[in-house]
Design a protein around this motif. Structure first.
Motif, PDB file in Angstrom:
ATOM      1  N   ASP A 166       0.834  -1.195   0.000  1.00  0.00           N
ATOM      2  CA  ASP A 166       0.000   0.000   0.000  1.00  0.00           C
ATOM      3  C   ASP A 166       0.877   1.256   0.000  1.00  0.00           C
ATOM      4  OD1 ASP A 166      -1.630   2.241   0.912  1.00  0.00           O
ATOM      5  OD2 ASP A 166      -3.180   0.750   1.327  1.00  0.00           O
ATOM      6  N   ARG A 167       0.877   1.974  -1.111  1.00  0.00           N
ATOM      7  CA  ARG A 167       1.735   3.154  -1.241  1.00  0.00           C
ATOM      8  C   ARG A 167       1.359   4.235  -0.227  1.00  0.00           C
ATOM      9  NH1 ARG A 167       3.385   5.450  -7.048  1.00  0.00           N
ATOM     10  NH2 ARG A 167       4.615   3.536  -6.910  1.00  0.00           N
ATOM     11  N   GLN A 168       0.050   4.388   0.042  1.00  0.00           N
ATOM     12  CA  GLN A 168      -0.378   5.399   0.996  1.00  0.00           C
ATOM     13  C   GLN A 168       0.138   5.089   2.401  1.00  0.00           C
ATOM     14  OE1 GLN A 168      -1.740   8.287   0.343  1.00  0.00           O
ATOM     15  NE2 GLN A 168      -1.728   8.834   2.513  1.00  0.00           N
ATOM     16  N   GLU A 169       0.118   3.819   2.780  1.00  0.00           N
ATOM     17  CA  GLU A 169       0.642   3.435   4.092  1.00  0.00           C
ATOM     18  C   GLU A 169       2.138   3.726   4.191  1.00  0.00           C
ATOM     19  OE1 GLU A 169      -0.297  -0.516   5.266  1.00  0.00           O
ATOM     20  OE2 GLU A 169      -2.458  -0.282   4.976  1.00  0.00           O
ATOM     21  N   ARG A 170       2.851   3.494   3.105  1.00  0.00           N
ATOM     22  CA  ARG A 170       4.280   3.790   3.096  1.00  0.00           C
ATOM     23  C   ARG A 170       4.519   5.287   3.284  1.00  0.00           C
ATOM     24  NH1 ARG A 170       6.594   0.907  -2.238  1.00  0.00           N
ATOM     25  NH2 ARG A 170       4.819   2.013  -3.082  1.00  0.00           N
ATOM     26  N   GLN A 241      10.513  12.728  -0.578  1.00  0.00           N
ATOM     27  CA  GLN A 241      10.427  12.357  -1.987  1.00  0.00           C
ATOM     28  C   GLN A 241      10.307  10.844  -2.075  1.00  0.00           C
ATOM     29  OE1 GLN A 241      10.491  14.129  -4.799  1.00  0.00           O
ATOM     30  NE2 GLN A 241      11.354  16.132  -4.280  1.00  0.00           N
ATOM     31  N   GLU A 242       9.819  10.360  -3.208  1.00  0.00           N
ATOM     32  CA  GLU A 242       9.971   8.942  -3.500  1.00  0.00           C
ATOM     33  C   GLU A 242      11.360   8.766  -4.099  1.00  0.00           C
ATOM     34  OE1 GLU A 242       7.188   6.801  -5.827  1.00  0.00           O
ATOM     35  OE2 GLU A 242       5.840   6.496  -4.133  1.00  0.00           O
ATOM     36  N   ILE A 243      12.149   7.933  -3.456  1.00  0.00           N
ATOM     37  CA  ILE A 243      13.501   7.651  -3.940  1.00  0.00           C
ATOM     38  C   ILE A 243      13.530   6.235  -4.484  1.00  0.00           C
ATOM     39  CG2 ILE A 243      15.941   7.528  -3.340  1.00  0.00           C
ATOM     40  CD1 ILE A 243      14.784  10.340  -3.014  1.00  0.00           C
ATOM     41  N   ASN A 244      13.769   6.106  -5.776  1.00  0.00           N
ATOM     42  CA  ASN A 244      13.761   4.785  -6.421  1.00  0.00           C
ATOM     43  C   ASN A 244      12.471   4.026  -6.129  1.00  0.00           C
ATOM     44  OD1 ASN A 244      16.724   5.591  -6.159  1.00  0.00           O
ATOM     45  ND2 ASN A 244      16.842   3.837  -7.525  1.00  0.00           N
ATOM     46  N   GLY A 245      11.362   4.743  -6.194  1.00  0.00           N
ATOM     47  CA  GLY A 245      10.051   4.123  -6.039  1.00  0.00           C
ATOM     48  C   GLY A 245       9.658   3.812  -4.613  1.00  0.00           C
ATOM     49  N   GLN A 246      10.501   4.160  -3.635  1.00  0.00           N
ATOM     50  CA  GLN A 246      10.222   3.884  -2.223  1.00  0.00           C
ATOM     51  C   GLN A 246      10.280   5.205  -1.439  1.00  0.00           C
ATOM     52  OE1 GLN A 246       9.311   0.775  -1.512  1.00  0.00           O
ATOM     53  NE2 GLN A 246       9.765   0.194  -3.627  1.00  0.00           N
TER      54      GLN A 246
END
Length: 308
Positions: A166-170, A241-246
């Motif tokens: 879950d991207r929002q949880e991340r 920021q998102e760094i390398n998709g994370q």
């Protein structure tokens, strides 16, 4: 459509292939530019421009990687990929796979593969090229490519990283993490860290870095809480920021220059790994780079004033 228009439409894909092979933004951009020069100089028009350009950028990237691997053997300390803010190649149907394949954890895992295995794995597993196109790109037969893929899969499956789906949880966890970091809240940080979390830094011998990896939630929380709290006392800012998709963040000095980048691996609602990139050679594409040694001296002075 003109050759220039065709190339520009495929540029994001070509960069994404090159970056995953090389782990370097600057080298990937150079590989894409060299691909254009070869395309522009080609006397014939390929049947499939996508297949042709993908093959060219792959071959160029393989050659660059072979020489880069020699340099990496002499690298000072841990080697990490150059941080990537945005993967320009968007494929909504495969966005999760693409994001996972560009993570620092996945790129470091790819380092275990030979250049050919790496290229075959990426072209087939990540970008879903047909075996005929993969074979053309790496200059091997289709049966040979299938064998390379089998070996690559074996290596990758043995250590394939897992991430919070879950991207929002991340994002929410990362927000809490960086808030605690800014406030020097060691206890708050520890609550967000996995018991066996590790903190690792890449300075390349060109910037202050950890002498060795720090492991365990208590130790990592203490190092982060104390170190970064002092960094903020000398007017540093954090830019999530998102760094390398994370999840991650860029830290800048009072003049907006880049000090370091933190990238987080998140799983099961906790931070599993934290990677810090301070090597100035890997940060230039993010903007002007700060003098990390001068920042370190300023932080040390702030620490002495605090304890005196």
């Amino acid at each position: 459509m003109s050759e220039v228009e065709e190339f520009e439409a495929l540029r994001p894909l070509l960069f994404s292939i090159a970056y995953r092979i090389l782990g370097s933004v600057s080298e990937a951009e150079d590989a894409v530019q060299e691909t254009w020069l070869r395309f522009d100089g080609s006397p014939t028009r390929p049947t499939s421009t996508k297949a042709f350009l993908s093959a060219v950028v792959t071959r160029i990237s393989i050659d660059v990687l072979r020489s880069a691997r020699v340099r990496r053997e002499a690298y000072v300390g841990p080697w990490f990929p150059e941080p990537l803010l945005n993967d320009p190649y968007e494929d909504p149907q495969r966005s999760v796979e693409l994001a996972d394949s560009v993570s620092m954890a996945a790129l470091l895992l790819l380092e275990r593969l030979s250049p050919l295995e790496r290229a075959v794995f990426l072209m087939r597993e990540v970008f879903a090229f047909e075996f005929a196109d993969v074979a053309e790109a790496v200059g091997r037969s289709e049966p040979a490519c299938r064998q390379l893929l089998v070996r690559a899969r074996r290596h990758m499956e043995a250590g394939r990283p897992r991430f919070e789906a879950d991207r929002q949880e991340r994002r929410e966890l990362a927000t809490r993490f960086f808030d605690a970091l800014k406030n020097g809240d060691v206890g708050g940080l520890q609550d967000l860290l996995a018991a066996d979390v590790q903190l690792v830094g890449d300075g390349g011998g060109k910037a202050p870095q950890l002498s060795k990896a720090v492991r365990g939630s208590e130790s990592v929380a203490r190092v982060l809480g104390k170190g970064f709290h002092l960094l903020f006392r000398v007017d540093a800012t954090v830019e999530p920021q998102e760094i390398n998709g994370q999840p991650g963040a860029i830290f800048r000095d009072r003049d907006g220059k880049v000090i370091t980048v933190l990238a987080l691996d998140v799983l099961d609602g906790q931070v599993q790994t934290i990677r810090s990139v301070t090597n100035p050679d890997k940060l230039g594409h993010l903007g002007p780079v700060a003098d990390a040694w001068a920042i370190d001296r300023e932080v040390r002075q702030a620490r002495r004033r605090r304890t005196s």
